[in-house]
Design a protein around this motif. Structure first.
Motif, PDB file in Angstrom:
ATOM      1  N   GLY A 259       0.836  -1.198   0.000  1.00  0.00           N
ATOM      2  CA  GLY A 259       0.000   0.000   0.000  1.00  0.00           C
ATOM      3  C   GLY A 259       0.861   1.235   0.000  1.00  0.00           C
ATOM      4  N   SER A 390      -2.429   3.487   3.745  1.00  0.00           N
ATOM      5  CA  SER A 390      -3.508   2.919   2.947  1.00  0.00           C
ATOM      6  C   SER A 390      -3.023   1.584   2.399  1.00  0.00           C
ATOM      7  CB  SER A 390      -3.851   3.853   1.787  1.00  0.00           C
ATOM      8  OG  SER A 390      -4.651   3.159   0.845  1.00  0.00           O
ATOM      9  N   ASP A 391      -3.923   0.619   2.301  1.00  0.00           N
ATOM     10  CA  ASP A 391      -3.501  -0.640   1.681  1.00  0.00           C
ATOM     11  C   ASP A 391      -3.749  -0.622   0.175  1.00  0.00           C
ATOM     12  OD1 ASP A 391      -6.198  -0.801   1.669  1.00  0.00           O
ATOM     13  OD2 ASP A 391      -6.349  -2.654   2.828  1.00  0.00           O
ATOM     14  N   LYS A 392      -4.247   0.530  -0.319  1.00  0.00           N
ATOM     15  CA  LYS A 392      -4.449   0.671  -1.772  1.00  0.00           C
ATOM     16  C   LYS A 392      -3.432   1.661  -2.323  1.00  0.00           C
ATOM     17  CE  LYS A 392      -8.735  -1.304  -2.203  1.00  0.00           C
ATOM     18  NZ  LYS A 392      -9.049  -1.471  -0.797  1.00  0.00           N
ATOM     19  N   ASN A 393      -3.342   1.703  -3.640  1.00  0.00           N
ATOM     20  CA  ASN A 393      -2.466   2.674  -4.277  1.00  0.00           C
ATOM     21  C   ASN A 393      -3.263   3.940  -4.608  1.00  0.00           C
ATOM     22  OD1 ASN A 393      -0.132   3.692  -5.485  1.00  0.00           O
ATOM     23  ND2 ASN A 393      -0.880   3.088  -7.490  1.00  0.00           N
TER      24      ASN A 393
END
Ligand SMILES: [Zn+2]
Length: 446
Positions: A259, A390-393
């Motif tokens: 992330g 965040s574990d997202k990009n």
């Protein structure tokens, strides 16, 4: 005596994944490695496509080149940035050295070669080629042949973060086949002493598809891409004259992404960066919203974070005095190491100043480079996020980040097989190519 050198670059190919599976999944690469030598190629800092390839073919580090990333800062102003272009390369690149010896080079997709430089030989420009560019080869007459040989040629995989998994793999594979078709045709028909081809597809496929659909490691989709790479290389090797030195190299490695970390948001929360309006939420730092008169530092995101101090006499509205740069920088570094993530979720931060990385530094380097959790975390430039992690990009799907360990495989028909070789710093590999082109047998043994 002269010998010819063929270099096949696989952008982002990680040493760990490729060497571990070589014997079972990549027979052609394994055969090259068995008959030659192979090892880790330690990337540049930062370990990213531009500047890493430029370091490899210049023998200079990013500081000496003044190239610190894909976005190039050309002045001290807050917005003085442009996309890197070939005009920023120094004289004396490997192909210039080759030309001085009366030899000839073919460059295919080597970053940064847009606009295509007028070298002694042929150039098809790189992933930086804008859509619809009117000139993408040197000499210009080569364009018609490119269109003829590979009408489906792609400089990069457009929107690779937005494509569905299957579409990305399919587009990458067709790009790979077109690139190798063009490369082999030029290799056959053109006179050359040095031939360099780099493929960006490996990097894009890893970013998009790492772990698909196995959960850990490369994953099935990425492995199938490399199997196709291996097959293409095998077919190419089959038709090569047996006096050619063959190299497979990567500019950096890759690893699973965890992330990202909001670096500007962290700077804002801890008072280093001030916005005119604290409720602003934006995916990149809105420069017009920054209260520069009260801002000590700001940052840019990417696989590596870049922090700039707002220095009086250097930046347009600088506040840090020149004499305080080092002290402020150390305070900031300490704060980042001890509090990043906040509380229990502390993130290991590696924070480097230019003089710790480079022999000298030109242009406008960041005051600090930030590697978050050994580059497992990307660094986000946005502000206003609820959580610093965040574990997202932030720029679309991205399942992989970069890793400093790239690789090399060298088959030199004049040398005995070495097996595993030494760890190769990216700025030193050029000397082996020069030696081979000059007819010598460089020793790559561990
Ligand atoms: Zn990449």
């Amino acid at each position: 005596m002269r010998r010819r050198v063929l270099i096949i670059g696989l952008d982002g190919a990680p040493a760990s994944g490729l060497f571990a599976r070589m014997d079972s999944e990549f027979p052609n690469l394994a055969r090259l490695a068995r008959r030659g030598t192979f090892g880790l190629l330690r990337s540049s800092d930062p370990p990213i496509t531009v500047p890493a390839w430029a370091c490899m073919f210049s023998g200079k580090d990013p500081g000496e080149l003044g190239l610190y990333g894909f976005r190039h800062r050309y002045g001290p102003g807050y917005a003085q940035q442009q996309i890197v272009h070939s005009g920023l390369l120094p004289r004396g690149m490997l192909w210039d050295w080759v030309a001085r010896r009366g030899q000839r080079t073919v460059l295919l997709g080597v970053p940064p070669t847009f606009p295509p430089p007028a070298i002694e030989g042929l150039v098809v420009s790189c992933l930086l080629t804008p859509k619809g560019a009117s000139t993408f080869t040197h000499p210009r007459g080569l364009q018609a042949r490119v269109a003829d040989i590979a009408p489906d040629y792609q400089f990069d995989i457009a929107n690779f973060r937005e494509l569905e998994d299957e579409a990305l793999l399919e587009q990458a594979l067709s790009g790979l086949r077109a690139r190798f078709r063009l490369a082999r045709e030029l290799c056959r028909r053109e006179p050359w002493d040095l031939f360099i081809m780099t493929d960006i597809g490996s990097d894009r496929v890893q970013h998009g598809l790492w772990g698909v659909s196995e959960g850990s490691g490369w994953g099935q989709a990425v492995r199938s891409y490399y199997q196709e790479v291996d097959r293409e290389i095998g077919e190419w090797l089959f038709e090569l004259a047996d006096d050619v030195c063959v190299w497979i190299v990567s500019d950096h490695g890759a690893q699973a992404s965890r992330g990202g970390f909001y670096l500007n948001e962290w700077l804002r929360r801890y008072g280093w960066l001030r916005l005119r309006d604290d409720s602003v939420c934006a995916p990149v730092l809105p420069l017009a919203q920054v209260d520069w008169k009260r801002t000590v530092a700001w940052a840019e995101g990417g696989y590596v974070g870049r922090i700039y101090l707002n220095v009086r006499g250097r930046q347009p509205e600088g506040v840090v005095s020149q004499g305080d740069i080092e002290r402020v920088r150390e305070e900031l570094r300490e704060a980042l190491r001890s509090s990043a993530g906040g509380g229990a979720s502390r993130i290991p931060m590696q924070v480097y100043a230019p003089e710790e990385l480079y022999r000298e530094w030109r242009g406008y380097p960041p005051d600090l480079f930030v590697y978050a959790d050994g580059l497992r975390l990307r660094v986000f430039g946005g502000v206003g996020a609820q959580s610093l992690l965040s574990d997202k990009n932030d720029t679309g799907r991205d399942r992989a980040n970069h890793h400093p360990d790239g690789l090399y495989i060298c088959y030199d028909p004049g040398a005995v097989a070495h097996g595993p070789g030494q760890v190769m710093p990216i700025t030193e590999i050029r000397s082996y190519w020069e030696a081979q082109l000059a007819g010598q047998l460089p020793n790559l043994g561990a």
